[in-house]
Write a protein that holds these residues in place. Structure first.
Motif, PDB file in Angstrom:
ATOM      1  N   TYR A 125      -1.737  19.718   2.156  1.00  0.00           N
ATOM      2  CA  TYR A 125      -1.850  20.361   3.461  1.00  0.00           C
ATOM      3  C   TYR A 125      -2.975  21.385   3.513  1.00  0.00           C
ATOM      4  O   TYR A 125      -3.468  21.713   4.600  1.00  0.00           O
ATOM      5  CB  TYR A 125      -0.540  21.072   3.827  1.00  0.00           C
ATOM      6  CG  TYR A 125       0.628  20.151   4.077  1.00  0.00           C
ATOM      7  CD1 TYR A 125       0.587  19.194   5.085  1.00  0.00           C
ATOM      8  CD2 TYR A 125       1.798  20.260   3.325  1.00  0.00           C
ATOM      9  CE1 TYR A 125       1.671  18.356   5.333  1.00  0.00           C
ATOM     10  CE2 TYR A 125       2.888  19.439   3.567  1.00  0.00           C
ATOM     11  CZ  TYR A 125       2.816  18.493   4.560  1.00  0.00           C
ATOM     12  OH  TYR A 125       3.899  17.667   4.805  1.00  0.00           O
ATOM     13  N   PRO A 128      -2.451  25.284   6.231  1.00  0.00           N
ATOM     14  CA  PRO A 128      -2.025  24.813   7.556  1.00  0.00           C
ATOM     15  C   PRO A 128      -2.157  25.905   8.612  1.00  0.00           C
ATOM     16  O   PRO A 128      -1.965  27.093   8.333  1.00  0.00           O
ATOM     17  CB  PRO A 128      -0.566  24.418   7.333  1.00  0.00           C
ATOM     18  CG  PRO A 128      -0.133  25.205   6.145  1.00  0.00           C
ATOM     19  CD  PRO A 128      -1.344  25.332   5.266  1.00  0.00           C
ATOM     20  N   GLY A 129      -2.457  25.478   9.840  1.00  0.00           N
ATOM     21  CA  GLY A 129      -2.656  26.439  10.924  1.00  0.00           C
ATOM     22  C   GLY A 129      -1.372  27.012  11.463  1.00  0.00           C
ATOM     23  O   GLY A 129      -1.365  28.126  12.012  1.00  0.00           O
ATOM     24  N   THR A 130      -0.274  26.276  11.348  1.00  0.00           N
ATOM     25  CA  THR A 130       1.012  26.745  11.845  1.00  0.00           C
ATOM     26  C   THR A 130       2.096  26.487  10.809  1.00  0.00           C
ATOM     27  O   THR A 130       1.994  25.560  10.001  1.00  0.00           O
ATOM     28  CB  THR A 130       1.394  26.029  13.157  1.00  0.00           C
ATOM     29  OG1 THR A 130       1.449  24.610  12.923  1.00  0.00           O
ATOM     30  CG2 THR A 130       0.386  26.314  14.252  1.00  0.00           C
ATOM     31  N   LEU A 131       3.112  27.336  10.851  1.00  0.00           N
ATOM     32  CA  LEU A 131       4.263  27.212   9.965  1.00  0.00           C
ATOM     33  C   LEU A 131       5.531  27.139  10.810  1.00  0.00           C
ATOM     34  O   LEU A 131       5.581  27.718  11.890  1.00  0.00           O
ATOM     35  CB  LEU A 131       4.343  28.421   9.017  1.00  0.00           C
ATOM     36  CG  LEU A 131       3.179  28.607   8.036  1.00  0.00           C
ATOM     37  CD1 LEU A 131       3.383  29.907   7.246  1.00  0.00           C
ATOM     38  CD2 LEU A 131       3.052  27.437   7.084  1.00  0.00           C
ATOM     39  N   VAL A 133       5.439  23.869   8.022  1.00  0.00           N
ATOM     40  CA  VAL A 133       4.616  22.667   7.956  1.00  0.00           C
ATOM     41  C   VAL A 133       5.511  21.434   8.060  1.00  0.00           C
ATOM     42  O   VAL A 133       6.462  21.277   7.293  1.00  0.00           O
ATOM     43  CB  VAL A 133       3.829  22.611   6.628  1.00  0.00           C
ATOM     44  CG1 VAL A 133       2.856  21.447   6.647  1.00  0.00           C
ATOM     45  CG2 VAL A 133       3.105  23.909   6.382  1.00  0.00           C
ATOM     46  N   ARG A 134       5.185  20.552   8.972  1.00  0.00           N
ATOM     47  CA  ARG A 134       5.916  19.291   9.127  1.00  0.00           C
ATOM     48  C   ARG A 134       5.158  18.178   8.415  1.00  0.00           C
ATOM     49  O   ARG A 134       3.954  18.286   8.165  1.00  0.00           O
ATOM     50  CB  ARG A 134       6.098  18.956  10.607  1.00  0.00           C
ATOM     51  CG  ARG A 134       6.829  20.022  11.404  1.00  0.00           C
ATOM     52  CD  ARG A 134       6.918  19.634  12.870  1.00  0.00           C
ATOM     53  NE  ARG A 134       7.690  18.415  13.033  1.00  0.00           N
ATOM     54  CZ  ARG A 134       7.686  17.662  14.141  1.00  0.00           C
ATOM     55  NH1 ARG A 134       6.912  18.007  15.164  1.00  0.00           N
ATOM     56  NH2 ARG A 134       8.423  16.586  14.219  1.00  0.00           N
ATOM     57  N   THR A 137       1.921  17.095   9.925  1.00  0.00           N
ATOM     58  CA  THR A 137       0.767  17.990   9.892  1.00  0.00           C
ATOM     59  C   THR A 137      -0.405  17.293   9.191  1.00  0.00           C
ATOM     60  O   THR A 137      -0.223  16.723   8.115  1.00  0.00           O
ATOM     61  CB  THR A 137       1.112  19.291   9.145  1.00  0.00           C
ATOM     62  OG1 THR A 137       2.175  19.961   9.827  1.00  0.00           O
ATOM     63  CG2 THR A 137      -0.097  20.213   9.054  1.00  0.00           C
ATOM     64  N   TYR A 274      -0.581  30.761   2.892  1.00  0.00           N
ATOM     65  CA  TYR A 274       0.805  30.838   3.339  1.00  0.00           C
ATOM     66  C   TYR A 274       1.423  29.443   3.349  1.00  0.00           C
ATOM     67  O   TYR A 274       0.801  28.488   3.815  1.00  0.00           O
ATOM     68  CB  TYR A 274       0.887  31.445   4.745  1.00  0.00           C
ATOM     69  CG  TYR A 274       0.124  32.739   4.881  1.00  0.00           C
ATOM     70  CD1 TYR A 274       0.616  33.909   4.309  1.00  0.00           C
ATOM     71  CD2 TYR A 274      -1.085  32.796   5.565  1.00  0.00           C
ATOM     72  CE1 TYR A 274      -0.097  35.104   4.416  1.00  0.00           C
ATOM     73  CE2 TYR A 274      -1.796  33.969   5.670  1.00  0.00           C
ATOM     74  CZ  TYR A 274      -1.301  35.122   5.097  1.00  0.00           C
ATOM     75  OH  TYR A 274      -2.007  36.292   5.193  1.00  0.00           O
ATOM     76  N   ASP A 278       8.880  22.629   6.803  1.00  0.00           N
ATOM     77  CA  ASP A 278       9.944  22.107   7.650  1.00  0.00           C
ATOM     78  C   ASP A 278      10.680  21.066   6.814  1.00  0.00           C
ATOM     79  O   ASP A 278      10.091  20.059   6.415  1.00  0.00           O
ATOM     80  CB  ASP A 278       9.341  21.467   8.903  1.00  0.00           C
ATOM     81  CG  ASP A 278      10.384  20.930   9.861  1.00  0.00           C
ATOM     82  OD1 ASP A 278      11.381  20.333   9.384  1.00  0.00           O
ATOM     83  OD2 ASP A 278      10.214  21.074  11.080  1.00  0.00           O
TER      84      ASP A 278
END
Length: 310
Positions: A125, A128-131, A133-134, A137, A274, A278
């Motif tokens: 990954y 990742p830009g958002t948490l 992480v799915r 992603t 970070y 998910d």
């Protein structure tokens, strides 16, 4: 029902925990590694049908597949170090993608009904830009290690799509547990117990986060996936992010140390900032974290004490 399970990289950290877990519940295990398991406690290899000291790729694997007839192959062998991959990217590729390609091709030729479980990494990954992480992603690795794990995942997808090999990819986040002789928790234990150090120096700012998961819970996740008949990609983690500064404080408390913790302010190349996973996909199969982080850290520190005679 007892099954025949083949584990590559069985002498290593995750491989030995996986052998112990499946052996304790009564499965028959054939174990492969390039190192002899003589240094490991014998109870780890319960119900062991054989330990084969080979360095993959090795055509001895064909003989083992034909004689043992595994229903599940858990592929733990391969590279396991981001810093090493930065220094030796070609060798990391050979140990990772080269070995995985060989193993899954041998399954295609000689044991196509065997379930192939590949231990990948959240390193695919990157940052990742958002948490959290799915699994959907996009993969944007930032180290050779992450790129090569991603290539291995594509090999699994290729062999599943084109050759019908049932494969499951486990994107493991921050694995820890007894017998891990590297990475952040080990490094902290080493520094807190080193009498020549007046302070404990840690990479980064301390605000970086990881999603820690104990090796036994990783083994449990493999069991859940295999028993459910699931394939595809799954995040394996606790689903919680923990700051590195919190881990440092936990280890400090375990050793009752008075040393001050000093942060370098900069992360190592290839390390993400970070992480939080998910885990709804693996949770839907009945997975629940059984070893809380604080309990696992205490157990690790006790193991470190016994291992290094502190």
């Amino acid at each position: 029902m007892p099954e025949r399970i083949l584990v590559t990289g069985a002498g290593g950290f995750l491989g030995s925990h996986i052998c112990a877990y499946f052996g304790q519940v009564g499965h028959s295990i054939a174990a492969l590694d390039k190192f002899s398991p003589a240094h490991v406690s014998p109870e780890i290899y319960l119900n062991l049908s054989g330990f084969f000291e080979i360095s993959l790729p090795d055509n001895t694997l064909v003989t083992i597949l034909r004689q043992f007839q595994p229903s599940l192959l858990i592929h733990c062998a391969g590279s396991a170090s981001v810093p090493y991959s930065m220094q030796e990217p070609h060798e990391d590729f050979r140990q990772s993608a080269g070995v995985t390609s060989f193993v899954i091709e041998m399954l295609r030729k000689h044991m196509p009904a065997c379930h192939f479980v590949f231990l990948s990494s959240a390193a695919v990954y990157g940052n990742p830009g958002t948490l959290p992480v799915r699994e959907e992603t996009p993969c944007k690795p930032i180290s050779p290690y992450g790129f090569h794990k991603n290539i291995c995942e594509l090999l699994c997808e290729e062999y599943a799509s084109l050759h019908g090999i049932k494969s499951s990819v486990l994107r493991i986040f921050s694995a820890y547990g007894e017998r891990l002789h590297k990475q952040v928790i080990f490094d902290l234990c080493r520094k807190f117990t080193d009498p020549s150090r007046g302070t404990v120096e840690v990479y980064g700012t301390g605000d970086e986060t990881r999603d820690f998961i104990h090796a036994r819970d990783i083994a449990q996740s493999v069991e859940r996936i295999h028993n459910s008949g699931s394939g595809g990609v799954l995040n394996i983690a606790s689903g919680k992010q923990t700051r590195i500064s919190e881990i440092a404080d936990m280890v400090k408390d375990c050793f009752r140390s008075e040393k001050n913790i000093v942060y370098s302010g900069s992360a190592r190349p290839g390390d993400p900032l970070y992480w939080q996973a998910d885990i709804s996909r693996i949770a839907s199969l009945g997975f629940r974290q059984e070893i809380p982080l604080d309990e696992g850290i205490r157990a690790y520190c006790r193991w470190f004490n016994s291992e290094y005679g502190i």
